[in-house]
Design an enzyme around this catalytic site. Structure first.
Site, PDB file in Angstrom:
ATOM      1  N   GLY A   1       2.581   5.878   4.194  1.00 35.52           N
ATOM      2  CA  GLY A   1       1.982   6.432   5.701  1.00 35.52           C
ATOM      3  C   GLY A   1       0.260   6.165   5.567  1.00 35.52           C
ATOM      4  O   GLY A   1      -0.238   6.431   6.166  1.00 35.52           O
TER       5      GLY A   1
ATOM      6  N   HIS B   1     -13.177  35.667 -10.476  1.00 37.66           N
ATOM      7  CA  HIS B   1     -13.524  34.112 -11.662  1.00 37.66           C
ATOM      8  C   HIS B   1     -13.695  33.115 -10.525  1.00 37.66           C
ATOM      9  O   HIS B   1     -13.800  32.520 -10.620  1.00 37.66           O
ATOM     10  CB  HIS B   1     -11.477  34.505 -11.763  1.00 37.66           C
ATOM     11  CG  HIS B   1     -10.514  33.028 -11.688  1.00 37.66           C
ATOM     12  ND1 HIS B   1     -10.035  32.465 -13.415  1.00 37.66           N
ATOM     13  CD2 HIS B   1     -10.826  31.860 -11.117  1.00 37.66           C
ATOM     14  CE1 HIS B   1      -9.883  32.170 -12.803  1.00 37.66           C
ATOM     15  NE2 HIS B   1     -10.314  31.305 -12.297  1.00 37.66           N
ATOM     16  N   GLU B   2     -13.749  33.469  -8.513  1.00 34.42           N
ATOM     17  CA  GLU B   2     -14.518  32.756  -8.625  1.00 34.42           C
ATOM     18  C   GLU B   2     -15.577  32.576  -7.944  1.00 34.42           C
ATOM     19  O   GLU B   2     -15.975  31.340  -7.890  1.00 34.42           O
ATOM     20  CB  GLU B   2     -13.990  32.533  -6.703  1.00 34.42           C
ATOM     21  CG  GLU B   2     -11.833  32.845  -6.684  1.00 34.42           C
ATOM     22  CD  GLU B   2     -11.259  30.839  -6.844  1.00 34.42           C
ATOM     23  OE1 GLU B   2     -11.825  30.058  -7.591  1.00 34.42           O
ATOM     24  OE2 GLU B   2     -10.040  31.125  -7.574  1.00 34.42           O
TER      25      GLU B   2
ATOM     26  N   GLY C   1       0.836  -1.412   0.612  1.00 37.31           N
ATOM     27  CA  GLY C   1      -0.117  -0.247   0.037  1.00 37.31           C
ATOM     28  C   GLY C   1       0.573   1.191  -0.153  1.00 37.31           C
ATOM     29  O   GLY C   1       1.993   1.432   0.462  1.00 37.31           O
TER      30      GLY C   1
HETATM   31  P1  ADP Z   1       3.647   2.842   6.447  1.00 39.09           P
HETATM   32  O1  ADP Z   1       4.719   1.857   7.230  1.00 39.09           O
HETATM   33  O2  ADP Z   1       2.350   2.800   6.114  1.00 39.09           O
HETATM   34  O3  ADP Z   1       4.389   4.041   5.245  1.00 39.09           O
HETATM   35  P2  ADP Z   1       3.486   3.799   9.157  1.00 39.09           P
HETATM   36  O4  ADP Z   1       2.928   2.917   9.991  1.00 39.09           O
HETATM   37  O5  ADP Z   1       4.236   3.902   9.509  1.00 39.09           O
HETATM   38  O6  ADP Z   1       2.738   3.715   7.792  1.00 39.09           O
HETATM   39  O7  ADP Z   1       2.418   5.586   9.088  1.00 39.09           O
HETATM   40  C1  ADP Z   1       3.022   6.715  10.243  1.00 39.09           C
HETATM   41  C2  ADP Z   1       1.705   6.864  10.809  1.00 39.09           C
HETATM   42  O8  ADP Z   1       0.425   7.570  11.073  1.00 39.09           O
HETATM   43  C3  ADP Z   1       2.036   5.558  12.825  1.00 39.09           C
HETATM   44  O9  ADP Z   1       2.295   6.221  13.417  1.00 39.09           O
HETATM   45  C4  ADP Z   1      -0.211   6.237  12.528  1.00 39.09           C
HETATM   46  O10 ADP Z   1       0.084   7.336  13.914  1.00 39.09           O
HETATM   47  C5  ADP Z   1      -0.232   7.146  11.386  1.00 39.09           C
HETATM   48  N1  ADP Z   1      -1.064   5.888  10.717  1.00 39.09           N
HETATM   49  C6  ADP Z   1      -1.595   5.558   9.279  1.00 39.09           C
HETATM   50  N2  ADP Z   1      -2.900   4.543   9.574  1.00 39.09           N
HETATM   51  C7  ADP Z   1      -3.519   5.002   9.933  1.00 39.09           C
HETATM   52  C8  ADP Z   1      -4.485   4.738  10.402  1.00 39.09           C
HETATM   53  N3  ADP Z   1      -4.743   3.705   9.376  1.00 39.09           N
HETATM   54  N4  ADP Z   1      -4.861   4.014  12.065  1.00 39.09           N
HETATM   55  C9  ADP Z   1      -4.142   5.219  12.889  1.00 39.09           C
HETATM   56  N5  ADP Z   1      -3.326   5.626  12.558  1.00 39.09           N
HETATM   57  C10 ADP Z   1      -2.275   5.387  11.704  1.00 39.09           C
HETATM   58 ZN    ZN Z   2      -9.598  29.192 -11.203  1.00 43.22          ZN
END
Ligand code: ADP
Ligand code: ZN
Length: 607
Positions: free
Chosen positions: A190, A410-411, A187
């Site tokens: 983050g 514009h907006e 995936g």
């Molecule tokens: P990845 O390993 O997928 O890059 P991480 O596990 O390091 O992501 O996620 C970083 C931080 O983002 C986690 O420590 C947490 O605080 C937050 N986070 C990410 N996904 C979730 C989730 N599904 N639920 C709660 N917190 C999350």
């Molecule tokens: Zn515009």
């Protein structure tokens, strides 16, 4: 590490000293060589007392007590002569290869010294006692559970089984079930893959060893492989446990024949070591390897075979419901005001990962703290989001009055088109405060994360994008560059409408390769097209945009008064939210209605 450098230097120094001492010793202990003919002559005159034979090398003493050395080409013919003249003979076998003992050791010492010097990096990586393979002690204060990971119901169900297995391996093996060895979490960054792996360890109360794929790839070939072996040895000792390998694509990329650098070799060795280890441990060792990647497409297929990472769990970017759940988890960590509307925040953050949401909440808390607030308010979230999404507000940048007016119209143009047309996303906010590179912004919120769109929705999107430029044209009767982004987006949408979604009547439902295929690259299966088709596609894209442009211009002309009204409100308030927008529109429609009625009455009166 420092010690090893010192040892290496000492060995080199001592070797050098040894060479000097040996040379001096040789000079002291070797005597002037005597020509062999002279030696024979002296021998025949009985002037030689003793000889010591070492192969053909002769050292000896003459009757005057002087030492000498010489060399005989043929010992067997010399022997009878020596015996005849009563010389005292001692002998020893010739030295191996004829070199002195110490001389043979020198190259060995040099190599050893060099090896010590180089291996400082090696031995640094060879030990897992450092913080390389961090060991998480179960039941410590920061134990992570599934409740900390939100919005991943499906993945959680699949991984629950791994937890059961770690807790109770006997139950599984007794029934003869194949025990999982490796789980691949795939995936975008983050999305909580690391968190999830920790949660599995936490739920099962087992140790958690983690290592990043890029940690393996070192300068010296063989280090990564030995690191893998050590990690597994350590883990097996503490089974049941979890090994987590982050960024496995760093070592597990496809083994392409003939990589350019030595780094490829290193990666391959490491990958092979990993495969050997995974194949090696039996069912009695309850070690589960969890790996994470955001590039499953480049992984070596060998990794995905049965008995290795044969379970693959996808962790997607959260949808609106997932975002709400993640918000609920993280909001507990801050002091939030009661007025906070989490579902509105969730709706306004499409595309945010879990990590982005955690960052948003933290940022909002910081903003509230800066203003000495008692609790974090909705406004702080809005500001934090804008800061994250578009860079800091440039409130202090002075905009000329003319620019402000143009931006306001514009907006307003965007907003009015969005409001008046059916099948559009509801408006969230319109602003003329510049952010990042944008002069202003009209923000719409999708009701949910749509996966399919109707043709009407798509053409209306183009019309909304055109609305800004048309408003400028209608009011100021001139064009500015402010709409370049809108035009780009509109062109892209129209092109996809024709080439990708098959929604054009003239072209028909055929997928063609697009000119600007964007970062996704060329779509598989899309047809390349001929020059003639290209001209047709071009013409069709232009026609769609021109039609949208005309319809939008008619619409805005018709509601010219609303355009002025909304622009005025924007110039005064700078930002208008959904509620205020509703009021402006409602007033306008009521006015319109009244006029209609009056016109009708007027007509009646005339008639
Ligand atoms: P990845 O390993 O997928 O890059 P991480 O596990 O390091 O992501 O996620 C970083 C931080 O983002 C986690 O420590 C947490 O605080 C937050 N986070 C990410 N996904 C979730 C989730 N599904 N639920 C709660 N917190 C999350
Ligand atoms: Zn515009």
């Amino acid at each position: 590490m420092k010690n090893n450098v010192q040892i290496g230097l000492w060995i080199l120094l001592l070797t050098g000293l040894g060479i000097i001492v040996y040379n001096i010793w040789l000079r002291e202990n070797t005597y002037p060589p005597l020509p062999y003919t002279q030696f024979l002559a002296e021998l025949k005159q009985d002037r030689i007392l003793k000889v010591h034979l070492q192969g053909g090398a002769i050292s000896g003493e003459d009757s005057a007590g002087r030492n000498f050395t010489t060399y005989t080409p043929d010992v067997s013919t010399l022997m009878p002569v020596l015996l005849r003249h009563g010389v005292e003979i001692t002998a020893e076998p010739p030295p191996y290869q004829g070199t002195g003992g110490l001389a043979a050791i020198i190259p060995v010492l040099l190599i050893m010294g060099g090896w010590f010097l180089l291996s400082r990096k090696r031995s640094d990586g060879m030990s897992f006692t450092g913080n390389r393979g961090r060991k998480f002690i179960p039941n410590s204060g920061n134990k992570v559970t599934f409740d900390d990971v939100a919005g991943i119901a499906e993945a959680r169900q699949e991984l629950q089984e791994v937890v059961e297995f770690l807790k109770n391996p006997d139950r599984f093996s007794r029934l003869g079930g194949r025990i999982p060895k490796g789980v691949l979490l795939q995936g975008p960054p983050g999305t909580g893959k690391t968190l999830l792996a920790k949660a599995i360890a936490g739920e099962a109360s087992v140790p958690f060893y983690s290592i990043g794929g890029s940690d393996f790839v070192e300068m010296f070939v063989g280090v990564g492989a030995s690191r893998v072996r050590e990690l597994f040895t350590e883990a097996k000792k503490n089974a049941p446990c979890i090994i987590f390998i982050d960024e496995i694509d760093a070592i597990g990329g496809k083994r392409s024949g003939g990589t350019s650098s030595g780094g490829g070799d290193e990666r391959e060795q490491t990958l092979n070591a990993l495969l050997v280890e995974m194949d090696g441990f039996g069912s009695e060792e309850t070690v589960i390897v969890i790996a994470a990647t955001n590039r499953p497409d480049i992984l070596d297929p060998a990794l995905l075979r049965p008995g290795r990472f044969d379970r693959q769990v996808t962790i997607p970017i959260p949808d609106v419901k997932g975002r709400l759940k993640i918000l609920e988890v993280h909001i507990k960590k801050i002091k939030a005001a009661k007025s906070i509307n989490l579902s509105e925040i969730a709706r306004s953050t499409p595309g945010f990962s879990g990590a982005d949401i955690a960052n948003l909440i933290n940022e909002a808390a910081l903003m509230a703290a800066r203003q000495n607030k008692e609790a974090v308010e909705m406004e702080d979230f809005d500001n934090a989001k804008d800061k994250i999404v578009m860079g800091l507000e440039r409130k202090n940048v002075v905009m000329s009055e003319e620019n402000r007016r143009i931006t306001a119209y514009h907006e307003a143009g965007h907003a009015i088109v969005a409001k008046l047309l059916p099948e559009t996303d509801p408006l969230h906010k319109v602003t003329i405060i510049p952010r990042g590179r944008a002069m202003g912004l009209t923000q719409q919120l999708p009701i949910d994360d749509r996966l399919t769109y109707s043709r009407e929705y798509i053409t209306n999107r183009i019309k909304i994008l055109m609305g800004g430029r048309i408003a400028e044209e209608l009011i100021f009767n001139r064009l500015t560059t402010g709409a370049s982004n809108d035009i780009l987006s509109a062109t892209e949408i129209a092109t996809r409408l024709v080439c990708e979604w098959g929604m054009s009547e003239t072209i028909g439902p055929v997928a063609y390769m697009q000119e600007q295929a964007g970062f996704l690259g060329t779509q598989a299966g899309a047809r390349p097209h001929s020059e003639r088709t290209a001209i047709l596609i071009d013409r069709e894209v232009k026609r769609i945009i021109a039609d949208c442009y005309d319809e939008t211009r008619n619409l805005l002309r018709q509601h010219n008064r609303l355009l002025h009204q909304l622009a005025e409100v924007l110039l005064v308030n700078e930002t208008v939210d959904a509620e205020e927008l509703d009021i402006v529109f409602h007033c306008y429609l009521k006015e319109l209605q009244k006029e209609e009625d009056m016109k009708k009455q007027h007509r009646c009166a005339i008639a």
